[in-house]
Design an enzyme around this catalytic site. Structure first.
Site, PDB file in Angstrom:
ATOM      1  N   SER A 256      -9.297   1.057   3.914  1.00  0.00           N
ATOM      2  CA  SER A 256      -8.362   1.952   3.101  1.00  0.00           C
ATOM      3  C   SER A 256      -7.457   1.070   2.353  1.00  0.00           C
ATOM      4  CB  SER A 256      -7.842   2.976   3.792  1.00  0.00           C
ATOM      5  OG  SER A 256      -6.898   2.404   4.803  1.00  0.00           O
TER       6      SER A 256
ATOM      7  N   LYS B 285       0.997  -0.930  -0.032  1.00  0.00           N
ATOM      8  CA  LYS B 285       0.015  -0.069   0.021  1.00  0.00           C
ATOM      9  C   LYS B 285       0.960   1.274  -0.120  1.00  0.00           C
ATOM     10  CE  LYS B 285      -3.655   1.702   3.115  1.00  0.00           C
ATOM     11  NZ  LYS B 285      -4.606   1.243   4.361  1.00  0.00           N
TER      12      LYS B 285
ATOM     13  N   SER C  97      -9.322  -1.263   7.835  1.00  0.00           N
ATOM     14  CA  SER C  97      -8.772  -1.101   6.756  1.00  0.00           C
ATOM     15  C   SER C  97      -8.091  -2.343   6.150  1.00  0.00           C
ATOM     16  CB  SER C  97      -7.888   0.067   6.453  1.00  0.00           C
ATOM     17  OG  SER C  97      -8.503   1.281   6.584  1.00  0.00           O
TER      18      SER C  97
END
Ligand SMILES: *[C@@H]1O[C@H](CO)[C@@H](O)[C@H](O)[C@H]1NC(C)=O
Ligand SMILES: *[C@@H]1O[C@H](CO)[C@@H](O)[C@H](O)[C@H]1NC(C)=O
Ligand SMILES: *[C@@H]1O[C@H](CO)[C@@H](O)[C@H](O)[C@H]1NC(C)=O
Ligand SMILES: *[C@@H]1O[C@H](CO)[C@@H](O)[C@H](O)[C@H]1NC(C)=O
Ligand SMILES: *[C@@H]1O[C@H](CO)[C@@H](O)[C@H](O)[C@H]1NC(C)=O
Ligand SMILES: *[C@@H]1O[C@H](CO)[C@@H](O)[C@H](O)[C@H]1NC(C)=O
Ligand SMILES: *[C@@H]1O[C@H](CO)[C@@H](O)[C@H](O)[C@H]1NC(C)=O
Ligand SMILES: *[C@@H]1O[C@H](CO)[C@@H](O)[C@H](O)[C@H]1NC(C)=O
Ligand SMILES: *[C@@H]1O[C@H](CO)[C@@H](O)[C@H](O)[C@H]1NC(C)=O
Length: 603
Positions: A205, A123, A229
């Site tokens: 996320s 990420k 997330s």
């Protein structure tokens, strides 16, 4: 029309703000093998679709594929699909040469371990000390550099992993906005979409990481979780994941959201892959003092040795925390979901698991929203857990910026607080919710209300903070610990292995897998169980007690081996420009008022 307009405006705004890094102009140009749009091409004649780490390693050991082949096939896959999904932020320009040198090392000296030559994604909030930009999806940090690479990334590299690229994320890992907020959107990359149904959310996320694995842009990816997330995107991409007790793995070098809640974690296709990564990523780090709390809690033979088959379900004690997570929880009350989840419980029972219907969970009425997400509407203000996240966010950016350097001539050189970041966003029009024009929350481009609320706390770790934090941590821990103790009528206490809870935040339903484990700082795992009415995967999460990660690997792997859920993404609606947001389920409404309390309510 209105929605189309917003979507296009979003894309145009993103394109104007920055060059879209990858795959923008690429349509499916590789020969599809089936009628499915965007079928995964063979890799040098070999089918690596849905391959796990062990399977990829086997192809390399047999010399049918090299690491360089894998990297090159995954890059092709990214180019084939990323224009539609925007799950990847950047491809590592050095990935092929890193793979080539690991191939050479393999042939000379043998392999370092199970990750040797395996491509992985991170990420875009993991700082990597290479040609990548680490930007958290925004513009305000873009161009800066950190003092060291994220410890967990260095560890995976040392174990032979090949960093393939950075994955997109909801901007600032969902820490920028909460009210005016588009899940999966970032200024730098645009809107990440769900390959199962492109009008549906990826769930933030870590949605870029989860979509990337779901669509075989890589076999594994790292994400992070502060509050949901990893668990939410894992569910909506049909993946396996584990959010650890914070401190099991170092957070050093990862843009922080909250010292007490953040943790990195894998998103993967099998629980074994999750365990292999945990084995490499775990361990103390002088740069993250919370990791010292984990000493003595690592399993002696490593996490991978805790991976089990469905046979070990025999005698496994699993609790169903009935109220509220199997009763009023919106996720289970959306159409079709109760049948699905209760059917799965029957399968577990038939496979030998002992199922305990828990009717008493300490504090649950005071700490847990009956619909799943967040706290009850009538929680006294001083116990609002947003106080803790807001305050810790301001502290976190302040600490991060101490080691985040912009070039001398950059106007952001010397920027040292979240307030300055927000002001920079304002000054660069990188901060508006004004483009979004809807009462529906997913439909707006991120503003920065979360930043603003964090700034308003001054990052003060004073009485106000500790009162809310200590209350949340204590009540949530008692709820999970208490839930694990099943008391018989005659007083005998049966200690349960884990608690299982539906994990689907689709269509106005709200998953209960984020809040309580986050408040508690306890681990939670997720495995896929099926698809919801929008043809998007959903999962079951498994709550554990502090440092019970090895047990969670055992339970999750056994449960996963029984269900063996898998379904290729069908790419529903990939031709529509309609923005990805969810329609509500019949019977549920999300008003701004109910969202203030973090849940959709029954109409
Ligand atoms: C990092 O960002 C710069 C400026 O936006 C860009 O030129 C460069 O290609 C990016 N790096 C990678 C690896 O994409
Ligand atoms: C641990 O590190 C955090 C973040 O750097 C810091 O805020 C905290 O004061 C440290 N705690 C101790 C006991 O050193
Ligand atoms: C669990 O207990 C509740 C409350 O007593 C009951 O309504 C529910 O049907 C039970 N569920 C199962 C699966 O036994
Ligand atoms: C921001 O938007 C305003 C109004 O559209 C415009 O006048 C201004 O020039 C923009 N500023 C920047 C830095 O783009
Ligand atoms: C959200 O956006 C709307 C319209 O763009 C604006 O009126 C409202 O103040 C924003 N809310 C927050 C909390 O920023
Ligand atoms: C917002 O949307 C509504 C209904 O679609 C429309 O009437 C209104 O003009 C829009 N407002 C702005 C500022 O675009
Ligand atoms: C933050 O600081 C400002 C200015 O010193 C002060 O007015 C405000 O009350 C402080 N807020 C909190 C929550 O401490
Ligand atoms: C309590 O009840 C359970 C289940 O009926 C039984 O197995 C156990 O022996 C009992 N314990 C005592 C102390 O009576
Ligand atoms: C996809 O999601 C949309 C809502 O976003 C829904 O209307 C549709 O039924 C879903 N499934 C398919 C196959 O399109």
């Amino acid at each position: 029309m209105h929605q189309l307009h917003i979507f296009l405006t979003t894309l145009l705004a993103a394109a104007a703000a920055t060059a879209i890094p990858v795959g923008d102009d690429v349509v499916a140009r590789l020969e599809p093998r089936s009628k499915t749009p965007f079928a995964m091409p063979l890799c040098k004649g070999i089918d690596i679709e849905d391959a796990t780490i062990d399977e990829l390693q086997r192809w390399m050991i047999l010399k049918h594929l090299s690491s360089e082949d894998l990297v090159s096939c995954y890059i092709d896959r990214i180019k084939q699909t990323n224009g539609y999904l925007r799950s990847i932020s950047e491809i590592n320009p050095d990935a092929l040469s890193i793979a080539a040198s690991l191939d050479k090392e393999r042939s000379k000296k043998g392999i370092r371990g199970p990750l040797h030559g395996i491509p992985f994604l991170v990420k875009d909030n993991f700082y990597t000390d290479d040609k990548h930009n680490t930007s958290e999806g925004g513009l305000v940090l873009l161009g800066g550099r950190y003092s060291q690479e994220a410890t967990v990334v260095s560890k995976i590299r040392a174990a032979g992993g090949v960093l393939l690229g950075h994955a997109a994320l909801s901007e600032a890992a969902d820490h920028r906005a909460l009210a005016n907020f588009s899940d999966g959107y970032s200024t730098r990359v645009g809107q990440t979409r769900n390959p199962y149904n492109l009008t549906q959310l990826t769930s933030g996320s870590s949605g870029g990481s989860s979509v990337a694995v779901a669509i075989n842009q890589a076999a594994v990816a790292l994400g992070t979780e502060t509050h949901g997330s990893l668990m939410h995107p894992a569910a909506h991409s049909g993946l396996r994941s584990l959010k650890s007790t914070p401190g099991l793995m170092s957070r050093h070098g990862i843009v922080p959201g909250s010292f007490y809640h953040d943790t990195p974690g894998p998103l993967a296709r099998s629980v074994k892959d999750v365990a292999l990564l945990l084995d490499v990523m775990s361990g103390p780090d002088v740069y993250d003092n919370l990791t010292f709390e984990a000493l003595g809690h690592y399993p002696k033979d490593g996490f991978a040795s805790w991976v089990k088959s469905k046979d070990s379900l025999k005698g496994m004690k699993l609790g169903l925390p009935w109220n509220p997570w199997w009763s009023t929880n919106a996720a289970i009350n959306t159409p079709g979901q109760r049948e699905l989840y209760e059917g799965r419980v029957k399968e577990l029972k038939a496979a030998g698991a002992e199922i305990y219907n828990i009717t008493y969970i300490p504090n649950v009425k005071t700490i847990a929203n009956p619909y799943g997400f967040g706290q009850p509407a009538d929680t006294p203000e001083e116990y609002g857990q947003l106080i803790t996240y807001n305050t810790l966010l301001a502290v976190a950016y302040g600490e991060w910026l101490q080691n985040w350097k912009f070039p001398k001539r950059d106007e952001r050189h010397g920027m040292k607080s979240l307030a300055e970041m927000a002001a920079w966003n304002d000054a660069h029009n990188s901060s508006t919710g004004a483009l979004g024009n809807s009462t529906w929350w997913f439909n707006t481009i991120s503003g920065q209300d979360f930043y603003d609320n964090a700034i308003a706390t001054n990052g003060t770790l004073g009485d106000v903070f500790w009162k809310a934090f200590n209350w949340g941590r204590r009540t949530a821990r008692e709820a999970i610990d208490g839930g694990h103790a099943y008391v018989l009528k005659n007083g005998t206490v049966i200690e349960l292995d884990a608690l299982i809870v539906p994990n689907d935040n689709g269509g106005g339903g709200d998953s209960a897998c984020a809040s309580i484990p986050s408040y508690a700082g306890y681990p939670v795992a997720s495995v896929p169980v099926g698809q919801n009415g929008f043809d998007v995967p959903c999962g079951m999460c498994i709550y554990g007690r502090q440092w019970s990660e090895a047990t969670l690997i055992r339970v999750a792997s056994a449960v996963d081996d029984l269900f063996q859920w898998s379904a290729k993404p069908k790419w529903h609606n990939y031709k529509t420009a309609k923005g990805p947001w969810e329609e509500k389920w019949p019977g549920y409404a999300c008003s701004h008022e109910s969202l203030d309390r973090y849940a959709c309510e029954k109409e």
